[in-house]
Design a protein around this motif. Structure first.
Motif, PDB file in Angstrom:
ATOM      1  N   ALA A   1       0.823  -1.209   0.000  1.00  0.00           N
ATOM      2  CA  ALA A   1       0.000   0.000   0.000  1.00  0.00           C
ATOM      3  C   ALA A   1       0.857   1.258   0.000  1.00  0.00           C
ATOM      4  N   ARG A   2       1.988   1.218   0.704  1.00  0.00           N
ATOM      5  CA  ARG A   2       2.869   2.389   0.729  1.00  0.00           C
ATOM      6  C   ARG A   2       3.460   2.644  -0.663  1.00  0.00           C
TER       7      ARG A   2
ATOM      8  N   LEU B   1       5.748   3.882 -13.420  1.00  0.00           N
ATOM      9  CA  LEU B   1       7.027   3.459 -12.835  1.00  0.00           C
ATOM     10  C   LEU B   1       7.909   4.648 -12.465  1.00  0.00           C
ATOM     11  N   PRO B   2       7.440   5.515 -11.569  1.00  0.00           N
ATOM     12  CA  PRO B   2       8.299   6.619 -11.149  1.00  0.00           C
ATOM     13  C   PRO B   2       9.544   6.095 -10.436  1.00  0.00           C
ATOM     14  N   VAL B   3      10.644   6.812 -10.575  1.00  0.00           N
ATOM     15  CA  VAL B   3      11.875   6.444  -9.881  1.00  0.00           C
ATOM     16  C   VAL B   3      11.618   6.470  -8.370  1.00  0.00           C
ATOM     17  N   MET B   4      12.074   5.436  -7.694  1.00  0.00           N
ATOM     18  CA  MET B   4      11.876   5.342  -6.248  1.00  0.00           C
ATOM     19  C   MET B   4      12.917   6.193  -5.525  1.00  0.00           C
ATOM     20  N   ASP B   5      12.457   7.171  -4.739  1.00  0.00           N
ATOM     21  CA  ASP B   5      13.405   8.001  -4.004  1.00  0.00           C
ATOM     22  C   ASP B   5      13.815   7.328  -2.697  1.00  0.00           C
ATOM     23  N   GLU B   6      14.701   7.969  -1.956  1.00  0.00           N
ATOM     24  CA  GLU B   6      15.237   7.361  -0.737  1.00  0.00           C
ATOM     25  C   GLU B   6      14.155   7.201   0.324  1.00  0.00           C
ATOM     26  N   THR B   7      13.159   8.079   0.324  1.00  0.00           N
ATOM     27  CA  THR B   7      12.117   8.006   1.336  1.00  0.00           C
ATOM     28  C   THR B   7      11.316   6.715   1.177  1.00  0.00           C
TER      29      THR B   7
ATOM     30  N   THR C   1      11.108   3.386   3.545  1.00  0.00           N
ATOM     31  CA  THR C   1       9.841   2.885   4.060  1.00  0.00           C
ATOM     32  C   THR C   1       9.702   1.385   3.792  1.00  0.00           C
ATOM     33  N   LEU C   2      10.145   0.955   2.631  1.00  0.00           N
ATOM     34  CA  LEU C   2      10.058  -0.453   2.259  1.00  0.00           C
ATOM     35  C   LEU C   2      11.192  -1.292   2.828  1.00  0.00           C
ATOM     36  N   GLY C   3      12.212  -0.622   3.319  1.00  0.00           N
ATOM     37  CA  GLY C   3      13.325  -1.350   3.895  1.00  0.00           C
ATOM     38  C   GLY C   3      14.246  -1.983   2.867  1.00  0.00           C
TER      39      GLY C   3
END
Length: 297
Positions: free
Chosen positions: A271-272, A284-290, A294-296
């Motif tokens: 969900a996150r 497919l946006p680039v995944m940032d550090e935040t 959150t996903l570990g």
């Protein structure tokens, strides 16, 4: 974790801008980003979009052993119109992914793989050749789970496709609009999520139903919970578009659940990621550090 996704690779054209996507490859990319050895079984045209798709697949570390390139058919294109955050699709026919083929060598290699997960949907079965290929593969490949993301699009599905595919399905995904349609096709009446899971898990070898509910999150039904719905709430975020939201949920849920997280934890992480995707343009946006934190990962 080793996975294989069968189906469409295309570009979603949103407000004149092309975004790489297609449900099977969206899920495959999310799985690869999270750490899976993710294979894609599809086809690309001998054109610039096909070349761009190859570059993206390489950048995303997808395994392309079973990808056909240089097709005489054009790389897939979908015209997407977004109204109040909700997409409508015009899926162009005669695309390269409508004509997936495997060489003898590719087929032998594919049959030798021990897969944790195989993914398929209904859209890539709109051509007889694809449908025939998939249903030759389903009984002959080695996989722990088949994840069937029904993913109804326009008129590109049939009762036969649904019935023939669900026979092999252990993990099924529907959204709240698809549930009544599939309930009627399979059981002749509209059913709730729990009613559907109870019937389908008795009639087929279904172990889990993932029911996505748009802004209301999702519900997960599993044999281990006795068919009781496990609610998965979403956070309130500013929605840019919902293209690929369900794919991001699927990819994250499958990865974390099949690598050992509980249903609750895997659902929360899924969900996150879906919240993150809907707050950005494209699937497919680039995944940032935040979000990575959150996903570990």
């Amino acid at each position: 974790m080793k996975t294989l996704s069968f189906g469409e690779i295309l570009f979603d054209r949103i407000d004149g801008t092309d975004h790489f996507g297609g449900a099977p490859v969206n899920v495959a990319v999310h799985l690869a980003r999270l750490g899976a050895e993710s294979y894609m079984l599809s086809a690309l045209g001998d054109d610039e979009p096909g070349a761009e798709a190859e570059r993206i697949l390489k950048r995303e570390n997808l395994k392309t052993d079973f990808l056909q390139t240089g097709s005489s058919h054009p790389t897939g294109l979908v015209e997407v119109t977004v109204h109040e955050g909700i997409p409508a699709y015009d899926i162009k026919e005669g695309a390269a992914w409508d004509c997936i083929e495997l060489s003898r060598e590719q087929l032998e290699k594919l049959k030798s793989l021990e897969l944790d997960l195989m993914y398929c949907g209904s859209l890539a079965q709109r051509t007889e050749s694809n449908r025939k290929l998939l249903h030759e593969l389903l009984p002959s490949l080695h996989y722990r789970h088949l994840f069937f993301d029904v993913n109804l699009r326009q008129e590109y599905y049939s009762e036969d496709v649904i019935r023939e595919t669900i026979v092999y399905t252990t993990l099924l995904k529907l959204n709240d609009e698809e549930l009544p349609v599939i309930s009627k096709l399979l059981f002749g009446t509209e059913l709730s999520g729990r009613e559907f899971f109870e019937k389908a898990s008795k009639e087929y070898k279904l172990e889990m139903l993932v029911l996505t509910l748009g802004p209301s999150g999702a519900e997960i039904y599993h044999a281990d919970t006795g068919g009781t719905a496990l609610p998965v709430p979403t956070d309130k975020v500013k929605v840019v578009d919902t293209v690929g939201a369900g794919d991001s949920f699927s990819g994250a849920f499958l990865y974390f659940y099949l690598t050992g997280d509980s249903l609750e934890k895997a659902g929360w992480k899924a969900a996150r990621l879906a919240d993150y995707v809907v707050s950005h343009a494209g699937a497919l946006p680039v995944m940032d550090e935040t979000i990575r934190g959150t996903l570990g990962i």
